[in-house]
Design a protein around this motif. Sequence first.
Motif, mmCIF file in Angstrom:
data_model
loop_
_atom_site.group_PDB
_atom_site.id
_atom_site.type_symbol
_atom_site.label_atom_id
_atom_site.label_comp_id
_atom_site.label_asym_id
_atom_site.label_seq_id
_atom_site.Cartn_x
_atom_site.Cartn_y
_atom_site.Cartn_z
ATOM 1 N N GLU A 155 20.593 58.149 -23.628
ATOM 2 C CA GLU A 155 19.478 57.211 -23.799
ATOM 3 C C GLU A 155 19.632 56.104 -22.767
ATOM 4 O O GLU A 155 20.715 55.556 -22.577
ATOM 5 C CB GLU A 155 19.495 56.655 -25.223
ATOM 6 C CG GLU A 155 18.233 55.924 -25.627
ATOM 7 C CD GLU A 155 18.247 54.473 -25.151
ATOM 8 O OE1 GLU A 155 17.179 53.986 -24.715
ATOM 9 O OE2 GLU A 155 19.325 53.848 -25.219
ATOM 10 N N ARG A 157 18.868 52.953 -22.317
ATOM 11 C CA ARG A 157 19.399 51.623 -22.605
ATOM 12 C C ARG A 157 20.889 51.685 -22.917
ATOM 13 O O ARG A 157 21.664 50.846 -22.432
ATOM 14 C CB ARG A 157 18.630 50.977 -23.750
ATOM 15 C CG ARG A 157 19.187 49.596 -24.103
ATOM 16 C CD ARG A 157 18.189 48.679 -24.695
ATOM 17 N NE ARG A 157 18.784 47.388 -25.028
ATOM 18 C CZ ARG A 157 18.097 46.323 -25.380
ATOM 19 N NH1 ARG A 157 16.768 46.365 -25.437
ATOM 20 N NH2 ARG A 157 18.703 45.190 -25.678
ATOM 21 N N GLU A 158 21.281 52.659 -23.713
ATOM 22 C CA GLU A 158 22.700 52.778 -24.058
ATOM 23 C C GLU A 158 23.545 52.992 -22.802
ATOM 24 O O GLU A 158 24.617 52.393 -22.658
ATOM 25 C CB GLU A 158 22.903 53.933 -25.035
ATOM 26 C CG GLU A 158 22.335 53.673 -26.430
ATOM 27 C CD GLU A 158 22.563 54.848 -27.363
ATOM 28 O OE1 GLU A 158 23.141 55.877 -26.904
ATOM 29 O OE2 GLU A 158 22.161 54.771 -28.527
ATOM 30 N N GLU A 161 23.729 49.687 -20.734
ATOM 31 C CA GLU A 161 24.603 48.695 -21.350
ATOM 32 C C GLU A 161 26.077 49.051 -21.180
ATOM 33 O O GLU A 161 26.941 48.169 -21.261
ATOM 34 C CB GLU A 161 24.259 48.549 -22.826
ATOM 35 C CG GLU A 161 22.895 47.904 -23.068
ATOM 36 C CD GLU A 161 22.553 47.809 -24.547
ATOM 37 O OE1 GLU A 161 23.358 48.287 -25.390
ATOM 38 O OE2 GLU A 161 21.480 47.270 -24.876
ATOM 39 N N ARG A 183 9.573 50.440 -25.925
ATOM 40 C CA ARG A 183 9.727 48.985 -25.899
ATOM 41 C C ARG A 183 11.155 48.524 -25.639
ATOM 42 O O ARG A 183 11.360 47.534 -24.926
ATOM 43 C CB ARG A 183 9.209 48.382 -27.211
ATOM 44 C CG ARG A 183 9.177 46.854 -27.173
ATOM 45 C CD ARG A 183 8.614 46.267 -28.450
ATOM 46 N NE ARG A 183 8.626 44.808 -28.411
ATOM 47 C CZ ARG A 183 7.664 44.053 -27.910
ATOM 48 N NH1 ARG A 183 6.593 44.637 -27.398
ATOM 49 N NH2 ARG A 183 7.760 42.738 -27.905
ATOM 50 N N PRO A 184 12.203 49.185 -26.184
ATOM 51 C CA PRO A 184 13.567 48.706 -25.906
ATOM 52 C C PRO A 184 13.926 48.680 -24.425
ATOM 53 O O PRO A 184 14.869 47.990 -24.035
ATOM 54 C CB PRO A 184 14.452 49.695 -26.677
ATOM 55 C CG PRO A 184 13.580 50.209 -27.772
ATOM 56 C CD PRO A 184 12.212 50.290 -27.173
ATOM 57 N N THR A 187 12.142 44.917 -22.614
ATOM 58 C CA THR A 187 12.327 43.550 -23.104
ATOM 59 C C THR A 187 13.139 42.704 -22.125
ATOM 60 O O THR A 187 13.829 43.216 -21.241
ATOM 61 C CB THR A 187 13.052 43.550 -24.460
ATOM 62 O OG1 THR A 187 14.381 44.068 -24.270
ATOM 63 C CG2 THR A 187 12.316 44.399 -25.486
ATOM 64 N N ASP A 189 15.716 41.071 -22.929
ATOM 65 C CA ASP A 189 17.120 41.354 -23.235
ATOM 66 C C ASP A 189 17.617 42.545 -22.413
ATOM 67 O O ASP A 189 18.734 42.523 -21.878
ATOM 68 C CB ASP A 189 17.286 41.627 -24.733
ATOM 69 C CG ASP A 189 16.617 40.556 -25.577
ATOM 70 O OD1 ASP A 189 17.310 39.661 -26.083
ATOM 71 O OD2 ASP A 189 15.375 40.607 -25.701
ATOM 72 N N PHE A 190 16.790 43.586 -22.304
ATOM 73 C CA PHE A 190 17.173 44.733 -21.480
ATOM 74 C C PHE A 190 17.219 44.355 -20.010
ATOM 75 O O PHE A 190 18.119 44.775 -19.269
ATOM 76 C CB PHE A 190 16.198 45.892 -21.692
ATOM 77 C CG PHE A 190 16.517 47.091 -20.852
ATOM 78 C CD1 PHE A 190 17.690 47.809 -21.049
ATOM 79 C CD2 PHE A 190 15.659 47.506 -19.848
ATOM 80 C CE1 PHE A 190 17.996 48.911 -20.265
ATOM 81 C CE2 PHE A 190 15.959 48.604 -19.053
ATOM 82 C CZ PHE A 190 17.127 49.310 -19.273
ATOM 83 N N ARG A 292 8.400 39.939 -23.567
ATOM 84 C CA ARG A 292 8.890 40.797 -24.649
ATOM 85 C C ARG A 292 10.356 40.481 -24.952
ATOM 86 O O ARG A 292 11.159 40.300 -24.047
ATOM 87 C CB ARG A 292 8.762 42.263 -24.268
ATOM 88 C CG ARG A 292 7.330 42.722 -24.027
ATOM 89 C CD ARG A 292 7.295 44.229 -23.948
ATOM 90 N NE ARG A 292 5.987 44.711 -23.557
ATOM 91 C CZ ARG A 292 5.698 45.249 -22.379
ATOM 92 N NH1 ARG A 292 6.651 45.357 -21.473
ATOM 93 N NH2 ARG A 292 4.486 45.686 -22.100
ATOM 94 N N ASP A 294 13.773 41.572 -27.742
ATOM 95 C CA ASP A 294 14.270 42.474 -28.783
ATOM 96 C C ASP A 294 13.960 41.885 -30.150
ATOM 97 O O ASP A 294 13.953 40.649 -30.312
ATOM 98 C CB ASP A 294 15.787 42.636 -28.657
ATOM 99 C CG ASP A 294 16.186 43.506 -27.479
ATOM 100 O OD1 ASP A 294 15.305 44.126 -26.864
ATOM 101 O OD2 ASP A 294 17.401 43.565 -27.171
ATOM 102 N N THR A 297 17.678 40.644 -35.418
ATOM 103 C CA THR A 297 18.359 41.364 -36.485
ATOM 104 C C THR A 297 18.830 40.384 -37.535
ATOM 105 O O THR A 297 19.197 39.243 -37.233
ATOM 106 C CB THR A 297 19.558 42.145 -35.947
ATOM 107 O OG1 THR A 297 20.450 41.233 -35.288
ATOM 108 C CG2 THR A 297 19.089 43.206 -34.933
#
Length: 306
Positions: A155, A157-158, A161, A183-184, A187, A189-190, A292, A294, A297
């Motif tokens: 994936e 993003r994974e 990171e 969307r992830p 953002t 954050d990404f 955008r 994240d 949480t």
Amino acid sequence: MAKRGRAAGRSGADKAAGVVEIPKGSRPEGPVEGIYYIDTGDCELIADQDNSTGWLLRINGVMSSHIDLADPLFLDFEYMRWISALVESRWPPESRPKLRALHLGGGACSLARYFHAAYPDARQVVVELDGKLAEYVRGWFDLPKAPLLRLRVGEAREVTESLTPQTRDLIIRDVFAGSLTPRPLSTLDFNRHIQRVLAPGGMYVVNSGDAPDLKNAREDAATIAAAFRHTVIIADPAMLKGRRYGNMIIAGSDVPFDDDPGLARRLLGGAVPAHIWDDARVRAFAAGAPVRRDPKTVDPASPAAP
């Protein structure tokens, strides 16, 4: 959302007649026209009726890629030509830079093949979510072997990171779920992770697909502009004016993009002429669009707010 660069003519993408479904688990060596089961659904390999050495790849009903087996420097999709022109403006191939590139989204690896031919000393990694698709593409299109080009199943993003800081000069995001990027991967954050992985002077390039309202492209532009000091947009005039569905290239960097007349001429000279917007125009275009983020949480152990 891919748009081909030819001005006219009915291509093999429009001719589904005669396609044979390939049984699950089989993988012919070399390209064979047909429908193939992959981990995320199915893909269709189509012979290009306008080019005897060309192949088109449709993934889950959406046209994804074109490959010319005889000429890796031929890019049929116009948005890929815009990306290559922008990259070559910063890193002229004749200087033989040892470009370190990360491609988020694999498809047929069209751009990775192109950059291997343009930059023989490059080291590239293509991240593809679908392992079966990556296996097929490796067999069909005789891609360069590792370490020149590695296909990493995962994936996007994974994987991003997990990478070491400042280890990539170029990162390209070309990931779609239907007509939009998940969307992830869009953002702020990404984008901060992208910044961390890019080396000084590096470049982040995204393929932003959108409808005529340009809502998605404005949000992409606003988010990238919030992360990077310098931005550009490349698109054809009809797309910039919100007159059609299509692709817009948005790029960010920590250093300015060159005011390169040669780049502008190259963009205007394609089958689908494109304009390039500088940082000021990008920020004006994105003004008022949300950046955008994240989703926040909540720790289940935390007491509820009063």
